[in-house]
Design an enzyme around this catalytic site. Structure first.
Site, PDB file in Angstrom:
ATOM      1  N   CYS A   8      -3.909 -25.175  15.485  1.00 50.93           N
ATOM      2  CA  CYS A   8      -3.669 -24.120  16.494  1.00 50.93           C
ATOM      3  C   CYS A   8      -2.416 -23.294  16.208  1.00 50.93           C
ATOM      4  CB  CYS A   8      -3.554 -24.733  17.880  1.00 50.93           C
ATOM      5  SG  CYS A   8      -5.001 -25.696  18.299  1.00 50.93           S
ATOM      6  N   ASN A  10     -11.562 -21.323  22.706  1.00 52.20           N
ATOM      7  CA  ASN A  10     -10.427 -21.619  21.827  1.00 52.20           C
ATOM      8  C   ASN A  10     -10.884 -21.459  20.369  1.00 52.20           C
ATOM      9  OD1 ASN A  10      -8.404 -22.778  20.287  1.00 52.20           O
ATOM     10  ND2 ASN A  10      -8.128 -24.561  21.610  1.00 52.20           N
ATOM     11  N   HIS A  49      -1.217 -19.041  22.337  1.00 58.00           N
ATOM     12  CA  HIS A  49      -2.452 -19.600  21.788  1.00 58.00           C
ATOM     13  C   HIS A  49      -3.397 -19.889  22.953  1.00 58.00           C
ATOM     14  CE1 HIS A  49      -5.305 -22.223  19.964  1.00 58.00           C
ATOM     15  NE2 HIS A  49      -4.862 -23.290  20.605  1.00 58.00           N
TER      16      HIS A  49
HETATM   17  O1  UT7 Z   1      -5.747 -25.965  21.161  1.00 58.27           O
HETATM   18  C1  UT7 Z   1      -5.221 -27.147  21.649  1.00 58.27           C
HETATM   19  C2  UT7 Z   1      -6.295 -28.097  21.835  1.00 58.27           C
HETATM   20  N1  UT7 Z   1      -6.808 -28.429  23.096  1.00 58.27           N
HETATM   21  C3  UT7 Z   1      -6.214 -28.322  24.297  1.00 58.27           C
HETATM   22  O2  UT7 Z   1      -5.165 -27.807  24.497  1.00 58.27           O
HETATM   23  C4  UT7 Z   1      -6.967 -28.939  25.423  1.00 58.27           C
HETATM   24  C5  UT7 Z   1      -6.064 -29.593  26.413  1.00 58.27           C
HETATM   25  N2  UT7 Z   1      -6.790 -30.274  27.469  1.00 58.27           N
HETATM   26  C6  UT7 Z   1      -7.595 -29.648  28.354  1.00 58.27           C
HETATM   27  O3  UT7 Z   1      -7.759 -28.444  28.290  1.00 58.27           O
HETATM   28  C7  UT7 Z   1      -8.191 -30.455  29.481  1.00 58.27           C
HETATM   29  O4  UT7 Z   1      -7.665 -31.747  29.454  1.00 58.27           O
HETATM   30  C8  UT7 Z   1      -9.749 -30.515  29.433  1.00 58.27           C
HETATM   31  C9  UT7 Z   1     -10.325 -29.133  29.719  1.00 58.27           C
HETATM   32  C10 UT7 Z   1     -10.230 -31.021  28.100  1.00 58.27           C
HETATM   33  C11 UT7 Z   1     -10.258 -31.464  30.493  1.00 58.27           C
HETATM   34  O5  UT7 Z   1      -9.842 -31.042  31.767  1.00 58.27           O
HETATM   35  P1  UT7 Z   1      -9.182 -32.055  32.800  1.00 58.27           P
HETATM   36  O6  UT7 Z   1      -8.904 -31.298  34.033  1.00 58.27           O
HETATM   37  O7  UT7 Z   1      -8.045 -32.727  32.094  1.00 58.27           O
HETATM   38  O8  UT7 Z   1     -10.373 -33.040  33.087  1.00 58.27           O
HETATM   39  P2  UT7 Z   1     -10.452 -34.612  32.806  1.00 58.27           P
HETATM   40  O9  UT7 Z   1     -10.502 -34.886  31.346  1.00 58.27           O
HETATM   41  O10 UT7 Z   1      -9.391 -35.291  33.623  1.00 58.27           O
HETATM   42  O11 UT7 Z   1     -11.849 -34.940  33.422  1.00 58.27           O
HETATM   43  C12 UT7 Z   1     -12.134 -34.764  34.830  1.00 58.27           C
HETATM   44  C13 UT7 Z   1     -13.600 -35.079  35.045  1.00 58.27           C
HETATM   45  C14 UT7 Z   1     -14.044 -36.384  34.407  1.00 58.27           C
HETATM   46  O12 UT7 Z   1     -14.982 -36.998  35.257  1.00 58.27           O
HETATM   47  P3  UT7 Z   1     -14.543 -38.189  36.257  1.00 58.27           P
HETATM   48  O13 UT7 Z   1     -14.027 -39.283  35.367  1.00 58.27           O
HETATM   49  O14 UT7 Z   1     -13.507 -37.621  37.144  1.00 58.27           O
HETATM   50  O15 UT7 Z   1     -15.830 -38.533  36.957  1.00 58.27           O
HETATM   51  C15 UT7 Z   1     -14.756 -35.954  33.157  1.00 58.27           C
HETATM   52  O16 UT7 Z   1     -15.746 -36.862  32.722  1.00 58.27           O
HETATM   53  O17 UT7 Z   1     -14.426 -34.069  34.465  1.00 58.27           O
HETATM   54  C16 UT7 Z   1     -15.408 -34.668  33.623  1.00 58.27           C
HETATM   55  N3  UT7 Z   1     -15.704 -33.740  32.546  1.00 58.27           N
HETATM   56  C17 UT7 Z   1     -16.654 -32.783  32.647  1.00 58.27           C
HETATM   57  N4  UT7 Z   1     -17.487 -32.454  33.635  1.00 58.27           N
HETATM   58  C18 UT7 Z   1     -18.322 -31.409  33.423  1.00 58.27           C
HETATM   59  C19 UT7 Z   1     -15.099 -33.638  31.316  1.00 58.27           C
HETATM   60  N5  UT7 Z   1     -15.657 -32.625  30.621  1.00 58.27           N
HETATM   61  C20 UT7 Z   1     -16.622 -32.081  31.418  1.00 58.27           C
HETATM   62  C21 UT7 Z   1     -17.522 -31.004  31.266  1.00 58.27           C
HETATM   63  N6  UT7 Z   1     -18.340 -30.718  32.281  1.00 58.27           N
HETATM   64  N7  UT7 Z   1     -17.568 -30.256  30.149  1.00 58.27           N
END
Ligand code: UT7
Length: 332
Positions: free
Chosen positions: A114, A289, A259
């Protein structure tokens, strides 16, 4: 000592638009979840046989060169940032060299994900400052859609990423008041496995096996929450580091081009730094991204919208896999 200036920008994104609703067909997700958690509405996926990382980089470069008023033969050095090279080797910079009528110039690939474009800009800046080169092409290009498993087990990762390319021409400038003021590069390898694509790697005798594929270890892995937490800390840090290094403060900043990892990350960084909406450029809504390509695509769009005015103070900042984070402060 010379100054380096970005004198041309261009970008290319594949024509194939994938909306959040399209992804709903492959996994248990929803347009609402993706928009609320990441800001993304759509992304582009490449077309096999038409798009390659180096060809996309070449298309972006042609536009950047034209806007800089240069031809490929005028370029002295190519810097190519990508985590998704056409081949494991040789590097995509060499492949770009054969797509356009460049001279037999040096071509360097950068592997800092990134932050690749800012690392590339930093290298270009050093070569120009020392007088070694006059005109350098810095490219960020990615095809990531083919490492996304479009299934529920990989949904947190799969919904975030897209394909695209951006390019910048960096030139020696005689005006000491304009150009790249400084660049700031960091890494913290202890978090390497928090955002990683391990296989095929060189640490196993069999770089690829049925077991690796069955375990899904040929796919990227991300500890999303950890990446998020570090990102919202490192972005403000490295932006303030750049301003302090130049005896400037956040009040002097006109535009932040972060980014594009997650709109929530950008918004939290904006809030921490007390910036207005019009001071932070985001386009993750349209492209997702695109890793090394997000910043040159964003800059190209700003250029096209005539929003990069002479004298503006612009900060580029990135955080990602490595972990690496970086900034560049530019007097436009
Ligand atoms: O370029 C640099 C690289 N990447 C980043 O900077 C990414 C950094 N991280 C993020 O952007 C976020 O952590 C994510 C977008 C990946 C995830 O968002 P979050 O608000 O941290 O969600 P979470 O991982 O805490 O998950 C919340 C819930 C979970 O369900 P439960 O356990 O609460 O029932 C996940 O299983 O959302 C669920 N979940 C989804 N639901 C629907 C995770 N991905 C999805 C999805 N659709 N695509």
């Amino acid at each position: 000592m010379y100054r380096s200036r970005i004198t041309g920008l261009g970008f290319y994104v594949p024509e194939n638009i994938i909306t959040n609703h399209d992804l709903e067909k492959y996994m248990d997700t929803s347009d609402q979840w993706i928009r609320e958690r990441s800001g993304i509405e759509q992304r582009r996926f490449f077309t096999e046989g038409k798009d390659t990382v180096s060809l996309m980089g070449a298309r972006a470069s042609e536009i950047a060169l034209q806007r800089a008023g240069l031809e490929p033969k005028d370029i002295d050095f190519i810097i190519f940032a990508t985590l998704s090279p056409d081949y494991n080797f040789p590097g995509s910079g060499c492949l770009l060299q054969r797509h356009l009528p460049f001279r037999e110039i040096g071509a360097l690939d950068i592997r800092t994900q990134c932050t690749g474009f800012i690392y590339g800009l930093s290298i270009a800046d050093q070569y120009i400052k020392t007088g070694m080169y006059r005109n350098i092409l810095v490219v960020g290009s990615e095809i990531q859609s083919n490492i996304l498993e479009l299934s529920t087990r990989n949904r947190d990762f799969a919904v975030l990423f897209g394909d695209g390319a951006g390019a910048a021409v960096v030139q020696r400038s005689d005006n000491p008041r304009h150009g790249i003021l400084s660049t700031h590069l960091h890494s913290e390898g202890k978090y390497a496995e928090d955002l990683v694509l391990e296989h095929p790697g060189s640490n196993l005798k069999n770089r690829m096996s049925i077991e690796i594929i069955q375990q899904g270890k040929h796919l990227p892995f991300m500890r999303g929450n950890a990446v998020f937490k570090h990102a919202v800390q490192r972005f403000p840090e490295v932006i303030l580091e750049a301003l302090e290094a130049n005896n400037l403060t956040i009040h002097d900043l006109d535009l932040l081009v972060p980014h594009q990892a997650n709109l929530r990350i950008s918004k939290l960084v904006q809030e921490k730094l007390g910036l207005r909406d019009d001071q932070v450029y985001n386009n993750i809504q349209r492209y997702g991204n695109t890793t090394a390509a997000t910043i040159p695509i964003a800059l190209s769009e700003l250029w096209e919208a005539n929003r990069l005015q002479e004298g503006m103070l612009v900060c580029l900042a990135a955080f990602g896999s490595g972990f690496t984070w970086a900034s560049a402060l530019i007097r436009w």
